[in-house]
Enzyme design. Structure first.
Site, PDB file in Angstrom:
ATOM      1  N   GLY A 132     -10.139   8.484   7.759  1.00 13.06           N
ATOM      2  CA  GLY A 132     -11.099   8.818   6.708  1.00 13.06           C
ATOM      3  C   GLY A 132     -12.328   7.944   6.946  1.00 13.06           C
ATOM      4  O   GLY A 132     -12.172   6.799   7.373  1.00 13.06           O
TER       5      GLY A 132
ATOM      6  N   ARG B  73     -10.546  16.116   7.291  1.00 13.96           N
ATOM      7  CA  ARG B  73     -11.269  16.512   6.066  1.00 13.96           C
ATOM      8  C   ARG B  73     -12.660  17.029   6.416  1.00 13.96           C
ATOM      9  O   ARG B  73     -13.321  16.474   7.294  1.00 13.96           O
ATOM     10  CB  ARG B  73     -11.415  15.317   5.117  1.00 13.96           C
ATOM     11  CG  ARG B  73     -10.131  14.962   4.417  1.00 13.96           C
ATOM     12  CD  ARG B  73     -10.294  13.710   3.566  1.00 13.96           C
ATOM     13  NE  ARG B  73      -9.285  12.736   3.923  1.00 13.96           N
ATOM     14  CZ  ARG B  73      -9.391  11.430   3.713  1.00 13.96           C
ATOM     15  NH1 ARG B  73     -10.465  10.924   3.120  1.00 13.96           N
ATOM     16  NH2 ARG B  73      -8.426  10.617   4.063  1.00 13.96           N
TER      17      ARG B  73
ATOM     18  N   GLU C 137      -8.307  -5.071   4.969  1.00 15.60           N
ATOM     19  CA  GLU C 137      -8.109  -4.731   3.554  1.00 15.60           C
ATOM     20  C   GLU C 137      -6.942  -5.518   2.961  1.00 15.60           C
ATOM     21  O   GLU C 137      -6.974  -5.894   1.788  1.00 15.60           O
ATOM     22  CB  GLU C 137      -7.867  -3.223   3.424  1.00 15.60           C
ATOM     23  CG  GLU C 137      -9.125  -2.425   3.713  1.00 15.60           C
ATOM     24  CD  GLU C 137      -8.859  -0.967   4.034  1.00 15.60           C
ATOM     25  OE1 GLU C 137      -8.392  -0.691   5.156  1.00 15.60           O
ATOM     26  OE2 GLU C 137      -9.125  -0.115   3.187  1.00 15.60           O
TER      27      GLU C 137
ATOM     28  N   ASP D 294      -7.541  12.923  16.327  1.00 12.03           N
ATOM     29  CA  ASP D 294      -7.652  11.575  16.896  1.00 12.03           C
ATOM     30  C   ASP D 294      -8.849  11.523  17.849  1.00 12.03           C
ATOM     31  O   ASP D 294      -8.933  12.319  18.789  1.00 12.03           O
ATOM     32  CB  ASP D 294      -6.357  11.230  17.636  1.00 12.03           C
ATOM     33  CG  ASP D 294      -6.304   9.766  18.020  1.00 12.03           C
ATOM     34  OD1 ASP D 294      -7.248   9.282  18.672  1.00 12.03           O
ATOM     35  OD2 ASP D 294      -5.321   9.108  17.651  1.00 12.03           O
TER      36      ASP D 294
ATOM     37  N   HIS E 166     -12.453   3.241  -0.097  1.00  9.13           N
ATOM     38  CA  HIS E 166     -12.462   2.188   0.927  1.00  9.13           C
ATOM     39  C   HIS E 166     -13.167   0.935   0.401  1.00  9.13           C
ATOM     40  O   HIS E 166     -13.759   0.174   1.165  1.00  9.13           O
ATOM     41  CB  HIS E 166     -13.211   2.623   2.217  1.00  9.13           C
ATOM     42  CG  HIS E 166     -12.559   3.748   2.971  1.00  9.13           C
ATOM     43  ND1 HIS E 166     -13.291   4.784   3.510  1.00  9.13           N
ATOM     44  CD2 HIS E 166     -11.260   3.981   3.285  1.00  9.13           C
ATOM     45  CE1 HIS E 166     -12.468   5.622   4.137  1.00  9.13           C
ATOM     46  NE2 HIS E 166     -11.228   5.158   4.011  1.00  9.13           N
TER      47      HIS E 166
ATOM     48  N   GLY F 206     -10.804   2.025  12.588  1.00  6.49           N
ATOM     49  CA  GLY F 206     -10.301   2.442  13.905  1.00  6.49           C
ATOM     50  C   GLY F 206     -11.378   2.895  14.884  1.00  6.49           C
ATOM     51  O   GLY F 206     -11.431   2.429  16.021  1.00  6.49           O
ATOM     52  N   ILE F 207     -12.259   3.791  14.445  1.00  6.47           N
ATOM     53  CA  ILE F 207     -13.294   4.316  15.337  1.00  6.47           C
ATOM     54  C   ILE F 207     -14.455   3.322  15.439  1.00  6.47           C
ATOM     55  O   ILE F 207     -14.931   3.006  16.541  1.00  6.47           O
ATOM     56  CB  ILE F 207     -13.805   5.683  14.824  1.00  6.47           C
ATOM     57  CG1 ILE F 207     -12.648   6.673  14.714  1.00  6.47           C
ATOM     58  CG2 ILE F 207     -14.903   6.222  15.725  1.00  6.47           C
ATOM     59  CD1 ILE F 207     -12.948   7.876  13.822  1.00  6.47           C
TER      60      ILE F 207
ATOM     61  N   ASN G  66       0.876  -1.170   0.000  1.00  2.78           N
ATOM     62  CA  ASN G  66       0.000   0.000   0.000  1.00  2.78           C
ATOM     63  C   ASN G  66       0.914   1.221   0.000  1.00  2.78           C
ATOM     64  O   ASN G  66       1.430   1.624   1.044  1.00  2.78           O
ATOM     65  CB  ASN G  66      -0.883  -0.048   1.259  1.00  2.78           C
ATOM     66  CG  ASN G  66      -1.844   1.120   1.331  1.00  2.78           C
ATOM     67  OD1 ASN G  66      -1.851   1.989   0.457  1.00  2.78           O
ATOM     68  ND2 ASN G  66      -2.654   1.146   2.374  1.00  2.78           N
TER      69      ASN G  66
ATOM     70  N   LEU H 289     -15.445   3.825   9.756  1.00  3.48           N
ATOM     71  CA  LEU H 289     -15.157   5.052  10.510  1.00  3.48           C
ATOM     72  C   LEU H 289     -13.709   5.014  10.999  1.00  3.48           C
ATOM     73  O   LEU H 289     -13.392   4.317  11.971  1.00  3.48           O
ATOM     74  CB  LEU H 289     -16.102   5.177  11.712  1.00  3.48           C
ATOM     75  CG  LEU H 289     -17.605   5.007  11.427  1.00  3.48           C
ATOM     76  CD1 LEU H 289     -18.410   5.158  12.706  1.00  3.48           C
ATOM     77  CD2 LEU H 289     -18.072   6.006  10.379  1.00  3.48           C
TER      78      LEU H 289
ATOM     79  N   ARG I 222      -2.419  -1.965  -3.601  1.00  2.00           N
ATOM     80  CA  ARG I 222      -3.616  -1.148  -3.427  1.00  2.00           C
ATOM     81  C   ARG I 222      -3.479   0.055  -4.349  1.00  2.00           C
ATOM     82  O   ARG I 222      -2.461   0.746  -4.329  1.00  2.00           O
ATOM     83  CB  ARG I 222      -3.706  -0.692  -1.969  1.00  2.00           C
ATOM     84  CG  ARG I 222      -4.928   0.148  -1.712  1.00  2.00           C
ATOM     85  CD  ARG I 222      -5.036   0.543  -0.254  1.00  2.00           C
ATOM     86  NE  ARG I 222      -6.246   1.293  -0.029  1.00  2.00           N
ATOM     87  CZ  ARG I 222      -6.594   1.784   1.141  1.00  2.00           C
ATOM     88  NH1 ARG I 222      -5.830   1.600   2.195  1.00  2.00           N
ATOM     89  NH2 ARG I 222      -7.723   2.459   1.267  1.00  2.00           N
TER      90      ARG I 222
END
Ligand code: AMP
Length: 398
Positions: free
Chosen positions: A213, A242, A385, A284, A180, A332-333, A7, A210, A91
């Site tokens: 990005g 973003r 991924e 974060d 994604h 992550g979230i 990646n 989530l 990727r």
């Protein structure tokens, strides 16, 4: 069978090796950072062991060479020689409307990835550099491209067309593409497996990726019918740095008053906005939680915006799908924040979505966190991924 997945970003390159002989087994992974800058460093991990090497990496070819050295080193190497690599999966960010699935990289494929650079100016050149470096160092080894945009190619025209003069679509291919894709594909297939709905054309699913990005996808019978990111990964929900979707007229308003040019404006929208811009604290979500809990009102506001925009997307996609059987939280979230899962679904009981607070108190593992007897299953599924890349690469190389 050994597969290397790569990646490549503009100044970093992540890699992972798999033994795919039987069940996929990760044999090593790592990251090259500060490519093209002073102080480039490679961090290589095998199980719990970590090897950090500072070595000049002026470009992606040098980075790939450093990866090969790490993979075959006496210290932490997992291969006798690079001839042990059977295929490489890359990727690739943007494949426009040219690729609806992964492909073996040929000269024509490379040319199309190059053509797509205007649509993915930060990532496609790095992805191409990674492909070219591998081709040069290991000629004859199959290289596979796995596109972030491919999974979303099944969207109908009314979901992907922007209400702009149609000539811009015809001239420049300006339309929604979505990103994604490997993550939405992986978690949607896992959800169908978990719920016994594989090959069910009526299975209606909303996937919420989530992370730094964030993007949402509405998926019917395994096919994406809508997604929140657009021509670029800037559209959709508020993200780490973003802005997500805003009134387009704001751009001229800010640029004229702050006397800034297009590139500075684009930088603000990509790097200085989102939860970082609103809170002034951090991009974060762990820092934001901590700040909000200790009374920082702007951190709380940034989190409230994220929850509210996500809730509207979920409800909107339930309408687009004509109902919903399950939703998935990932990345992550989504995998690690019980609070976000709870707050984002708060108020969606009217469409049958209810999270059980006790079941929801988990992090980083697969779980069904919906209330007993709830109409809509709410699942947490850690994304993978790299496994999608490795599996597609094995299938195509064979
Ligand atoms: P990703 O882009 O998928 O690596 O996700 C990165 C995001 O996940 C960052 O914003 C992290 O703050 C967030 N994250 C990781 N762990 C947690 C956690 N325990 N609670 C809230 N957010 C988290």
């Amino acid at each position: 069978m050994n597969i290397l997945v790569i990646n490549a970003g503009s100044s970093s390159l992540k890699y992972q090796t798999y033994d795919m002989t039987d069940k996929p087994v990760v044999t090593a992974k790592g990251v090259c950072e500060r490519i093209g800058m002073d102080g480039s460093v490679l961090t290589h991990k095998v199980g719990a062991d970590k090897y950090v090497t500072e070595t000049p990496m002026p470009d992606h070819t040098a980075a790939i060479n450093a990866v090969f050295a790490a993979l075959t080193s006496d210290k932490g190497g997992v291969l006798k020689s690079m001839a042990d690599i059977d295929a490489v999966g890359h990727r690739v960010l943007h494949g426009a409307d040219k690729f609806s699935e992964s492909v073996i990289v040929t000269d024509e494929v490379e040319a199309v990835i190059e053509e797509c650079i205007p649509l993915g100016p930060l990532h496609n050149p790095a992805n191409l550099a990674g492909i070219r470096a591998c081709k040069a160092i290991m000629p004859g080894v199959p290289q596979v491209a796995v596109f972030d945009t491919a999974f979303h190619q099944t969207m109908p025209d009314y979901a992907f067309t922007y209400a702009l003069p149609y000539e811009y679509y015809e001239k420049y291919k300006l339309r929604r593409y979505g990103f994604h894709g490997s993550s939405h594909r992986y978690v949607s297939q896992r959800a169908a497996e978990i719920l016994g709905r594989e090959n069910d054309p009526d299975f209606k699913l909303i996937t919420c990726h989530l992370g730094n990005g964030s993007s949402f996808a509405a998926i019917k019978g395994g096919k994406c019918i809508d997604t929140s990111m657009g021509l670029t990964p800037l559209e959709g929900i508020e993200m780490g740095t973003r802005s997500g979707s805003i009134d387009p007229a704001i751009l001229e308003f800010i640029m004229s008053r702050e006397k800034i040019d297009v590139s500075e404006m684009t930088n603000i929208l990509n790097k200085k906005s989102g939860v970082l811009g609103v809170s002034g604290v951090s991009s974060d979500f762990r820092d934001l939680d901590e700040a909000a809990d200790s009374g920082n009102l702007r951190a709380r506001l940034a989190l409230n915006i994220f929850d509210y925009e996500g809730r509207k997307l979920i409800a909107g996609y339930a309408a687009a799908l004509g109902g919903v059987d399950a939703i998935v939280f990932t990345a992550g979230i989504g995998e690690n924040s019980p609070q976000i899962r709870e707050h984002m679904t708060d108020g969606l009981e009217f469409i049958g979505i209810s999270v059980d607070p006790a079941k929801n108190n988990i992090r980083g593992k697969e779980a069904d966190v919906s209330i007993d007897g709830g109409k809509v299953r709410v699942l947490v599924i850690p994304t993978d991924e790299e496994l999608v890349l490795a599996s597609d690469t094995k299938r195509l190389a064979q």
